[in-house]
Design a protein around this motif. Sequence first.
Motif, PDB file in Angstrom:
ATOM      1  N   GLU A  11       0.829  -1.209   0.000  1.00 40.49           N
ATOM      2  CA  GLU A  11       0.000   0.000   0.000  1.00 40.49           C
ATOM      3  C   GLU A  11       0.863   1.258   0.000  1.00 40.49           C
ATOM      4  N   ALA A  12       1.929   1.233   0.772  1.00 39.32           N
ATOM      5  CA  ALA A  12       2.818   2.398   0.836  1.00 39.32           C
ATOM      6  C   ALA A  12       3.453   2.661  -0.524  1.00 39.32           C
ATOM      7  N   ALA A  13       3.896   1.613  -1.192  1.00 42.34           N
ATOM      8  CA  ALA A  13       4.513   1.777  -2.515  1.00 42.34           C
ATOM      9  C   ALA A  13       3.508   2.378  -3.493  1.00 42.34           C
ATOM     10  N   SER A  14       2.276   1.886  -3.480  1.00 44.02           N
ATOM     11  CA  SER A  14       1.238   2.417  -4.370  1.00 44.02           C
ATOM     12  C   SER A  14       0.906   3.863  -4.020  1.00 44.02           C
ATOM     13  N   TYR A  15       0.779   4.147  -2.741  1.00 46.51           N
ATOM     14  CA  TYR A  15       0.488   5.498  -2.283  1.00 46.51           C
ATOM     15  C   TYR A  15       1.577   6.464  -2.734  1.00 46.51           C
ATOM     16  N   LEU A  16       2.826   6.105  -2.510  1.00 45.09           N
ATOM     17  CA  LEU A  16       3.948   6.966  -2.868  1.00 45.09           C
ATOM     18  C   LEU A  16       4.006   7.208  -4.375  1.00 45.09           C
ATOM     19  N   ALA A  17       3.784   6.158  -5.163  1.00 47.25           N
ATOM     20  CA  ALA A  17       3.815   6.303  -6.623  1.00 47.25           C
ATOM     21  C   ALA A  17       2.701   7.225  -7.118  1.00 47.25           C
ATOM     22  N   ALA A  18       1.544   7.128  -6.496  1.00 46.38           N
ATOM     23  CA  ALA A  18       0.394   7.916  -6.940  1.00 46.38           C
ATOM     24  C   ALA A  18       0.409   9.358  -6.431  1.00 46.38           C
ATOM     25  N   ASN A  19       1.255   9.644  -5.464  1.00 45.69           N
ATOM     26  CA  ASN A  19       1.202  10.962  -4.816  1.00 45.69           C
ATOM     27  C   ASN A  19       2.528  11.711  -4.834  1.00 45.69           C
ATOM     28  N   ARG A  20       3.331  11.497  -5.854  1.00 48.75           N
ATOM     29  CA  ARG A  20       4.626  12.182  -5.978  1.00 48.75           C
ATOM     30  C   ARG A  20       4.481  13.708  -5.941  1.00 48.75           C
ATOM     31  N   HIS A  21       3.330  14.217  -6.378  1.00 51.98           N
ATOM     32  CA  HIS A  21       3.098  15.666  -6.361  1.00 51.98           C
ATOM     33  C   HIS A  21       3.219  16.260  -4.953  1.00 51.98           C
ATOM     34  N   GLN A  22       3.038  15.428  -3.924  1.00 54.03           N
ATOM     35  CA  GLN A  22       3.121  15.925  -2.551  1.00 54.03           C
ATOM     36  C   GLN A  22       4.514  16.463  -2.219  1.00 54.03           C
ATOM     37  N   LEU A  23       5.526  15.971  -2.916  1.00 49.69           N
ATOM     38  CA  LEU A  23       6.882  16.454  -2.650  1.00 49.69           C
ATOM     39  C   LEU A  23       7.026  17.939  -2.974  1.00 49.69           C
ATOM     40  N   ARG A  24       6.252  18.434  -3.921  1.00 46.71           N
ATOM     41  CA  ARG A  24       6.315  19.873  -4.234  1.00 46.71           C
ATOM     42  C   ARG A  24       5.126  20.640  -3.656  1.00 46.71           C
ATOM     43  N   ASP A  25       3.975  19.980  -3.506  1.00 46.49           N
ATOM     44  CA  ASP A  25       2.752  20.665  -3.069  1.00 46.49           C
ATOM     45  C   ASP A  25       2.593  20.732  -1.552  1.00 46.49           C
ATOM     46  N   ASN A  26       3.322  19.896  -0.827  1.00 49.62           N
ATOM     47  CA  ASN A  26       3.171  19.842   0.624  1.00 49.62           C
ATOM     48  C   ASN A  26       4.323  20.546   1.328  1.00 49.62           C
ATOM     49  N   ALA A  27       4.094  20.829   2.595  1.00 50.53           N
ATOM     50  CA  ALA A  27       5.124  21.375   3.473  1.00 50.53           C
ATOM     51  C   ALA A  27       5.159  20.515   4.727  1.00 50.53           C
ATOM     52  N   THR A  28       6.293  20.505   5.379  1.00 53.69           N
ATOM     53  CA  THR A  28       6.466  19.804   6.645  1.00 53.69           C
ATOM     54  C   THR A  28       6.421  20.834   7.769  1.00 53.69           C
TER      55      THR A  28
END
Length: 149
Positions: A111-128
């Motif tokens: 599930e994590a692998a699928s989630y990460l592949a589908a949500n790569r945009h979070q690396l630019r759209d999200n903040a920590t």
Amino acid sequence: MDLAMSREEREKFLAETHVGVIAVPDDRTDLAPLQLPIWYDYRPGGEIVLLTERVSRKAELIRLAGRFSCCVQDERPPYRYVSVEGPVVAEEDVDPDEWEALAHRYLDADEAASYLAANRHQLRDNATFRMRPEHWRTADFEAFAATFG
């Protein structure tokens, strides 16, 4: 009867995998504080770490308030919870390794692998956001439950 957890107990509990609920004041006076479930990370003695969209209402309110609270609970009897509140000490770009670790914290490997592949945009759209725990509220109802068991 004292239900409070010790420092070691509360930090260990917070470090376990729970869905947290953050609360942050809403600047619109006709509304209660914004409360939302989140994935988070925590290591004993460290900071609460959460990722969210940079342009979300949640991120905007966190920036305005400069602090938030987070509550996590165990819904299985005897119930336990930890609520922590404190200042935001950093807002940063998302670290890819931290993002991946968070996905693996909450999802199984596939599930994590699928989630990460589908949500790569979070690396630019999200903040920590990083919050330093300052005020703690805790309860462990195990001793209380034993009195009527």
